[in-house]
Each structure stands twice: as C-alpha cells, then as structure tokens.
Design an enzyme around this catalytic site. Structure first.
Site, mmCIF file in Angstrom:
data_model
loop_
_atom_site.group_PDB
_atom_site.id
_atom_site.type_symbol
_atom_site.label_atom_id
_atom_site.label_comp_id
_atom_site.label_asym_id
_atom_site.label_seq_id
_atom_site.Cartn_x
_atom_site.Cartn_y
_atom_site.Cartn_z
ATOM 1 C CG ASN A 10 -1.808 1.185 1.328
ATOM 2 O OD1 ASN A 10 -1.787 2.059 0.469
ATOM 3 N ND2 ASN A 10 -2.597 1.254 2.385
ATOM 4 N NE ARG A 87 -6.204 1.494 0.190
ATOM 5 C CZ ARG A 87 -6.183 2.689 0.784
ATOM 6 N NH1 ARG A 87 -5.051 3.192 1.211
ATOM 7 N NH2 ARG A 87 -7.288 3.365 0.966
ATOM 8 C CG HIS A 176 -12.807 3.482 3.639
ATOM 9 N ND1 HIS A 176 -13.448 4.533 4.272
ATOM 10 C CD2 HIS A 176 -11.490 3.722 3.769
ATOM 11 C CE1 HIS A 176 -12.546 5.367 4.761
ATOM 12 N NE2 HIS A 176 -11.343 4.891 4.472
ATOM 13 N NE ARG A 237 -9.616 12.610 3.844
ATOM 14 C CZ ARG A 237 -9.515 11.291 3.742
ATOM 15 N NH1 ARG A 237 -10.545 10.514 4.016
ATOM 16 N NH2 ARG A 237 -8.395 10.731 3.347
ATOM 17 C CD GLU A 381 -8.659 -1.290 4.463
ATOM 18 O OE1 GLU A 381 -8.994 -0.598 3.489
ATOM 19 O OE2 GLU A 381 -8.163 -0.814 5.501
#
Length: 395
Positions: A10, A87, A176, A237, A381
């Site tokens: 990733n 990823r 996600h 965010r 993940e």
C-alpha cells in the site's frame, strides 16, 4: 499444494505499508512500513513474529525501499513468494474488480489519477518499482472503489448536468470498498447468514471514515463520493459542508482554492472541532477531563455518523445488522454507544458489558438481546487484497 504467500503493498507519496500474507495463517508472517521516503531520515520498520526491528535507509525512494525489503520478504516467505497485491485507491468506472497488472491496467490507473491526485500517482510509484524488482512475479491491482461499482445510478449520480458525468466522470465513486466488503463477509459468517442473502450497514471509522449499505454481497450506497472528502466528519476532513462554502470563503476572506482544500482536508474534522487532536483516544481522555472542544468533536462525529447510517438504511430491504470497524469502530465503546443512541428509530440497543469488551481486536456481538444485530468486526484489508490476488492467480 502448500499454502501460498502474497506480499501486499500500500503505497503513499512518501511511505510503503506492507504485509506478507500466507493463505493458511491469520497472522502476518511479516508486516511494517517504509516511511519518510525521499528524506535523509527515511526509515524501514518491520515486525516478524514477536520481534520488531528497523533500518535507516537515508534518501531512499520507493524502489530503493522495496529493494531493502526484498530479502526480508524472501526470508519470511521461505523463498516462496507467489504474487504481489497492490492497493490502488481509485479505479474509476473502468475497474469493477481486481485485475492482473499489465500495460493497459497501468495506463488506466494513470488516466484515473485526476480523480485521486494524492493517491493514484503514489500507488503507481509502488507498482512500477515492484514490477522492476519482481518482473516475473504475478502482480495484481485491487481497487478501493471497485466494490462500489454496483451502486445504482440513482445513488451514484450527482444532480449536475449530464455532460459532466458522461464527459468528465463526475459521479460518486465511494472508497474503503475493500474494508466494507471484508467486514460484511465476516459479519455474515459470524451471524450464520449467507453473504449473498443478507443486508448490512457498515461503518468504517479511522482517520478516514465512511459508511456503506450492503445488500446480498453488493454495495448499494456509500457515504464517500467523487473524493474521500464527502460524507462523515473524519480525523482531519470536514466531510459534508455547504457546497457554496468555497465561494463564500473566497469572497469574504480572499482564500485561494488551495487554501480552502487544505482547510477541508487537513485542518477540519475532529482536529478542527476540538482544536486539540485528530486522535479519538486523545479526545476521549480530554473529554473525561472536561475539555469542551473534545466533547463537541465527539458529539458531532457520532451524530453525523448516525445520520449517515439512517440515510443509508433507505438502500436496504431489511437490516440484518450494523457493523463497526476501523481503528475507532473497533476500539471506542463510547463512539459506538453514542451513535446507536441516535438510532432509536432502527430499534438498535447495545449491551453495555459486551460493548466494553470489544476492543483491541476482540470481535463480537454487542447488541441487547431481542434487538437488531450490532457487531464489532476487525477489518483486514491486507488479507482481502491477498485473497483477491490469489483468486486471479487461480484463473
């Protein structure tokens, strides 16, 4: 056939997270991060078994870091590495599932970069470096957006002129997806239900946060949109704000587009509301000591989350359960409790002792008997990316 080993990568703009996944073992044979790449203090940190170690790699770029990582991977894999899963954040409309990487896939990822300028170019750096180092090894791209390509048009279209969608791809993509897919699959297993015949609400809560409505194994709606900024309040965010905020800040304060983007992506959310931190653990401690900003940040976070879950319930034919996952979802009984308290119309209720027990990787049901299921399901993940990679190796 012996169990196979997949290296999962990733890549960020200055980091590489990695995990060596063996299909027969739940624990990673090796995992770690190369960080501060391109800087004099670049560092490679890894964990193998119970042992932790690190190595300074001054000035290393992605390729140099992967080259340093190679002997560690080969050692942990016993010399037998079967593939690499990468990823990739954004696959646009082109990718509805994982793909073996070839020249056309690379070009498509590059073409999608304007939709994810912070992520796709970094993901490409890792892929290109790995292809040079492992030219004969099968390599697979697994897309965060792919799971959400089953959204119906009424869920993914913005109320904008059609030409902006047809010619420029302006629509809701969601993110996600790898996590939402993994935890909804695990939730169905835990509940003794068929994944292809069950309906879930999923809340992935970390520094980035999103919700998802999953029906019969397919994403039917999600909170993130064209970019990962849409939806919930997150670590730094803002999530949803008035769409005219950009124009208002420009006119009234003279702020540039870059300044506003920095505000919404890096200075808002839990950090902006609390004036203290984007880390939920720190905020919960500060709340206990009476910090007003931390208290407000947690209240807003939970209310906005509950509101999103209630909205996404519109996409479900029935509710088989609510899933909490991600760093906050798996470790904050307070956030779970406050969120569920706002969802009385869904008849949700938590068992206090069960809720308190599910932290630090402990999975389980936390609902009160006789009420709809609420499950804590640790995400993985890396394992999902490895499983997707293995599936492609089998074909």
């Amino acid at each position: 056939m012996p169990a196979r080993n997949i290296l999962v990568i990733n890549c960020g703009s200055s980091s590489i997270k990695f995990a060596l996944v063996n299909e027969a073992h739940s624990q990673f044979a090796l995992s770690g991060i190369a960080e501060r790449l391109g800087h004099p203090e670049a560092l490679l940190r890894w964990q193998r078994g119970g042992e932790q170690d690190s190595l300074m790699i001054p000035g290393a770029d992605h390729r140099a870091a992967l080259a340093q990582l190679l002997p560690l991977v080969q050692g942990a894999a016993g010399g037998k590495l079967h593939g690499i899963g990468h990823r990739v954040v954004h696959g646009g409309e082109r990718f509805t599932r994982a793909h073996r990487i070839d020249a056309q896939v690379l070009e498509a990822i590059r073409a999608t970069a304007p939709l994810a300028p912070l992520h796709n170019p970094a993901n490409l750096l890792g892929i290109e470096a790995a292809l040079k180092l492992y030219p004969t090894l099968p390599q697979v791209a697994v897309f965060d957006t792919a799971f959400h390509q089953t959204l119906p048009e009424h869920a993914f279209r913005y109320a904008l002129p059609e030409s902006l969608y047809r010619e420029h791809g302006l629509r809701r993509y969601g993110f996600h997806g790898t996590s939402h897919r993994y935890v909804s699959h695990r939730a169905a297993e835990m509940a003794g239900l068929a994944f292809g015949d069950s309906s879930w609400l999923s809340a992935h809560l970390g520094n980035g946060c999103s919700t998802c409505a999953i029906v019969n194994g397919q994403s039917r709606d999600t909170s993130m949109g064209l970019t990962p900024l849409e939806g919930l309040a997150m670590g730094t965010r803002s999530g949803d704000v008035d769409p005219n905020l950009h124009a208002h800040l420009n006119r009234s304060l003279g702020w540039s587009l870059e300044r506003i983007e920095r505000l919404l992506n890096h200075e808002s959310g839990l950090l902006g509301l609390s004036g203290l931190s984007n880390d939920m653990r720190s905020l919960e401690q500060a709340r206990d000591q009476g910090h007003a900003g931390a208290t407000l940040a947690i209240e807003v976070f939970c209310y906005r989350l509950a509101k999103s879950l209630a909205a996404l319930s519109c996409a479900l034919p029935q509710l088989d359960g609510l899933i909490f996952t991600g760093g906050i979802g798996e470790n904050s009984p307070l956030v779970r409790s406050k969120t569920v308290t706002h969802l009385k119309l869904l008849n949700l209720s938590l068992d206090k002792a069960a809720n308190a027990r599910c932290i630090r990787g402990v999975a389980g049901a936390i609902h009160t008997q006789g009420h709809p299921r609420v499950l804590v399901v640790p995400t993985n993940e890396e394992r999902q990316i490895a499983l997707d990679t293995l599936t492609l190796l089998d074909h």
